[in-house]
Design a protein around this motif. Structure first.
Motif, short mmCIF file in Angstrom:
data_model
loop_
_atom_site.label_atom_id
_atom_site.label_comp_id
_atom_site.label_asym_id
_atom_site.label_seq_id
_atom_site.Cartn_x
_atom_site.Cartn_y
_atom_site.Cartn_z
N LYS A 220 -46.96 8.29 -15.25
CA LYS A 220 -46.68 8.44 -13.82
C LYS A 220 -45.51 7.54 -13.49
CE LYS A 220 -50.42 8.80 -10.81
NZ LYS A 220 -51.86 8.60 -10.42
N ARG A 221 -44.55 8.05 -12.71
CA ARG A 221 -43.38 7.25 -12.39
C ARG A 221 -43.44 6.67 -10.99
NH1 ARG A 221 -39.74 7.05 -16.68
NH2 ARG A 221 -39.37 5.17 -15.50
N GLU A 222 -44.25 7.30 -10.13
CA GLU A 222 -44.38 6.76 -8.76
C GLU A 222 -45.84 6.88 -8.34
OE1 GLU A 222 -40.78 7.10 -6.12
OE2 GLU A 222 -40.55 8.87 -7.38
N SER A 223 -46.25 6.03 -7.41
CA SER A 223 -47.68 5.97 -7.10
C SER A 223 -48.10 7.12 -6.18
CB SER A 223 -48.01 4.63 -6.45
OG SER A 223 -47.64 4.66 -5.09
N ASN A 224 -49.41 7.35 -6.13
CA ASN A 224 -49.97 8.43 -5.29
C ASN A 224 -49.52 8.28 -3.83
OD1 ASN A 224 -51.34 8.93 -7.68
ND2 ASN A 224 -53.41 8.65 -6.84
N ASP A 225 -49.62 7.04 -3.30
CA ASP A 225 -49.28 6.84 -1.87
C ASP A 225 -47.78 6.98 -1.61
OD1 ASP A 225 -51.84 6.49 -0.80
OD2 ASP A 225 -51.90 4.38 -1.41
N THR A 226 -46.95 6.52 -2.57
CA THR A 226 -45.49 6.65 -2.39
C THR A 226 -45.10 8.12 -2.30
OG1 THR A 226 -45.21 4.67 -3.71
CG2 THR A 226 -43.25 6.04 -3.44
N LEU A 227 -45.67 8.92 -3.20
CA LEU A 227 -45.32 10.36 -3.22
C LEU A 227 -45.87 11.07 -1.98
CD1 LEU A 227 -45.96 11.03 -7.01
CD2 LEU A 227 -43.74 10.94 -5.87
N ARG A 228 -47.07 10.68 -1.56
CA ARG A 228 -47.67 11.31 -0.36
C ARG A 228 -46.80 11.02 0.87
NH1 ARG A 228 -53.10 11.18 -1.10
NH2 ARG A 228 -52.93 8.93 -1.36
N GLN A 229 -46.35 9.75 0.98
CA GLN A 229 -45.50 9.38 2.13
C GLN A 229 -44.19 10.17 2.10
OE1 GLN A 229 -46.18 6.70 4.70
NE2 GLN A 229 -44.69 8.13 5.57
N ARG A 230 -43.63 10.35 0.90
CA ARG A 230 -42.37 11.11 0.79
C ARG A 230 -42.58 12.55 1.28
NH1 ARG A 230 -40.18 10.29 -4.80
NH2 ARG A 230 -39.95 8.22 -3.91
N PHE A 231 -43.73 13.12 0.91
CA PHE A 231 -44.03 14.50 1.33
C PHE A 231 -44.17 14.57 2.85
CE2 PHE A 231 -47.42 17.58 2.42
CZ PHE A 231 -46.76 18.75 2.07
N ILE A 232 -44.86 13.60 3.44
CA ILE A 232 -45.03 13.59 4.90
C ILE A 232 -43.65 13.47 5.57
CG2 ILE A 232 -45.96 12.26 6.87
CD1 ILE A 232 -48.34 11.49 5.00
N ASP A 233 -42.85 12.54 5.08
CA ASP A 233 -41.53 12.31 5.69
C ASP A 233 -40.64 13.55 5.62
OD1 ASP A 233 -42.31 9.75 6.28
OD2 ASP A 233 -41.18 8.78 4.68
N GLN A 234 -40.74 14.30 4.53
CA GLN A 234 -39.86 15.48 4.44
C GLN A 234 -40.43 16.68 5.18
OE1 GLN A 234 -39.43 16.23 0.16
NE2 GLN A 234 -40.70 18.04 0.31
N THR A 235 -41.76 16.71 5.38
CA THR A 235 -42.38 17.90 5.96
C THR A 235 -42.43 17.86 7.49
OG1 THR A 235 -43.70 18.04 3.94
CG2 THR A 235 -44.41 19.44 5.76
N VAL A 236 -42.57 16.67 8.09
CA VAL A 236 -42.66 16.58 9.56
C VAL A 236 -41.44 17.23 10.25
CG1 VAL A 236 -42.75 14.97 11.52
CG2 VAL A 236 -44.30 14.67 9.58
N PRO A 237 -40.20 16.93 9.83
CA PRO A 237 -39.05 17.62 10.47
C PRO A 237 -39.09 19.14 10.27
CG PRO A 237 -38.30 15.73 9.16
CD PRO A 237 -39.74 15.91 8.84
N GLN A 238 -39.68 19.59 9.17
CA GLN A 238 -39.79 21.04 8.95
C GLN A 238 -40.78 21.67 9.94
OE1 GLN A 238 -40.82 21.22 4.76
NE2 GLN A 238 -38.76 20.64 4.11
N ILE A 239 -41.84 20.92 10.29
CA ILE A 239 -42.80 21.41 11.29
C ILE A 239 -42.07 21.52 12.64
CG2 ILE A 239 -44.98 20.92 12.52
CD1 ILE A 239 -45.89 19.33 10.04
N GLU A 240 -41.23 20.54 12.92
CA GLU A 240 -40.48 20.57 14.20
C GLU A 240 -39.59 21.81 14.27
OE1 GLU A 240 -38.69 16.71 14.03
OE2 GLU A 240 -40.46 15.73 14.88
N VAL A 241 -38.91 22.13 13.17
CA VAL A 241 -38.03 23.31 13.15
C VAL A 241 -38.85 24.59 13.40
CG1 VAL A 241 -36.51 24.73 11.68
CG2 VAL A 241 -36.28 22.24 11.68
N LEU A 242 -40.06 24.62 12.87
CA LEU A 242 -40.91 25.80 13.08
C LEU A 242 -41.37 25.91 14.54
CD1 LEU A 242 -43.27 25.65 9.93
CD2 LEU A 242 -41.43 27.29 10.34
#
Ligand code: BYC
Length: 318
Positions: A220-242
């Protein structure tokens, strides 16, 4: 093996991992490294194969020929990912049938997300957008994993997952900008798939049994929480666009952290699902067992062909 030999092999393994060199199937590796890889990689392969079920469920009901062709291609890609990953795992000294046996007897896990049903066509959009989106975030990091065959499989898989994510987002965009009923379906799919998508990254770092060893070995190169936070950060603006509502009322930009804050996952639900008691666990395994039994004639034909080839080779050698 003498102790000094073992120490030298371990030291060489540690040096190679530290130097970012890949470990290859014929290289010496610690037994726990091998076992941990078999666990993670076979779980990953099973996820790809079981993941074909919730989407396969909608192939016959896709609303247009274009959508059907896209979905069919996506589900076939997932099957292909499973096959690369089973082959990569076999290089560690376990057979495909042993892995399948472990899946069917519930000794091996697969991603929790696939134990949720796909209830409407909008769910197909949500799976592509969120589930493949979460998978990519995790798998981009795994392209740098220390085991060569796994890292190389991830490179191709990530390219395909990226197409999967885009087709899902495009579908969601069409639904969200469609009729009020279609927009409602998109919202409902987002609400139901949001939390299970966050669960895909596993328990919090402090509760993750395998993380510290896996990080040390660079599996594993990055931790579970680091990756989860990255996913949240990239997905929230996509929800706004929708133009959809946030699925979690606690989502809020945190200026100090430079990340979105969000609410807590229901961990009771997570553990219930990974321990076999989610909404579709029983159905998923039952379907896999049936498909595997129905495919027995293919395996029998392959065995017969191999035996015939071996006989011919012996006859030629005699
Ligand atoms: N679901 O110590 P931890 C896809 C288990 S599919 C189920 O943090 P680790 C796609 C974990 O196994 C993408 N179980 O574990 C296909 C462990 O139990 P065991 C699939 C989970 O391994 C079709 C225990 O909880 N991707 O792309 O360090 C359509 C403690 O956890 C889950 C992968 O498999 C979960 N979500 O970290 C669309 C990626 N989370 O094994 C898309 C590869 C935890 O001791 N895997 N558990 O019985 C990984 O990166 C890691 O294995 C995980 C967990 C981050 C998932």
């Amino acid at each position: 093996m003498r102790n000094t030999d073992e120490h030298a092999l371990q030291a060489e393994f540690d040096r190679r991992v530290a130097a970012e060199e890949k470990i290859e199937p014929t290289d010496w590796m610690p037994d726990d490294y091998r076992k941990n890889l078999i666990r993670q990689m076979s779980q990953h392969a099973h996820s790809e194969i079981i993941g074909m079920q919730p989407e396969g469920n909608w192939i016959t009901r896709a609303p247009s020929l274009r959508r059907k062709a896209i979905l069919l291609a996506k589900v076939q890609d997932e099957g292909g990912h499973g096959l690369y990953l089973y082959s990569a795992t076999e290089t560690l000294g376990i057979t495909r049938s042993e892995m399948i046996e472990a899946l069917q007897t519930r000794k091996a896990k697969y991603a929790s997300i696939f134990n949720y049903p796909t209830l409407t066509w909008a769910d197909i959009g949500a799976v592509g957008w969120l589930v493949d989106g979460a998978a990519i975030v995790n798998q981009i990091a795994l392209q740098r994993t220390s085991y060569g065959p796994y890292a190389r499989a991830m490179i191709r898989i990530c390219k395909e997952e990226s197409f999967h994510q885009r087709q899902g987002y495009e579908l969601m965009l069409e639904m969200a900008k469609g009729s009020p009923q279609q927009k409602q379906m998109a919202q409902d799919a987002l609400n139901r798939f949001w939390w299970p998508s966050l669960m895909m990254f596993g328990p919090h770092d402090g509760d993750s049994a395998h993380s510290s060893k896996s990080m040390q070995w660079k599996i594993k190169r990055e931790s579970n929480d680091t990756l989860r936070q990255r996913f949240i950060d990239q997905t929230v603006p996509q929800i706004e666009v929708l133009g959809l509502e946030m699925p979690d009322p606690e989502i809020k930009w945190n200026e100090t952290r430079g990340h979105y804050d969000s609410g807590e996952i229901n961990w009771d639900e997570f553990y219930k699902v990974i321990n076999g008691n989610g909404p579709c666990n029983h159905q998923r395994i039952k379907h896999h067992v049936k498909a595997h039994q129905d495919g027995e004639w293919v395996r029998e034909a392959v065995r017969a062909y191999r035996a015939k080839q071996a006989r011919k080779k012996d006859e030629r050698a005699a």
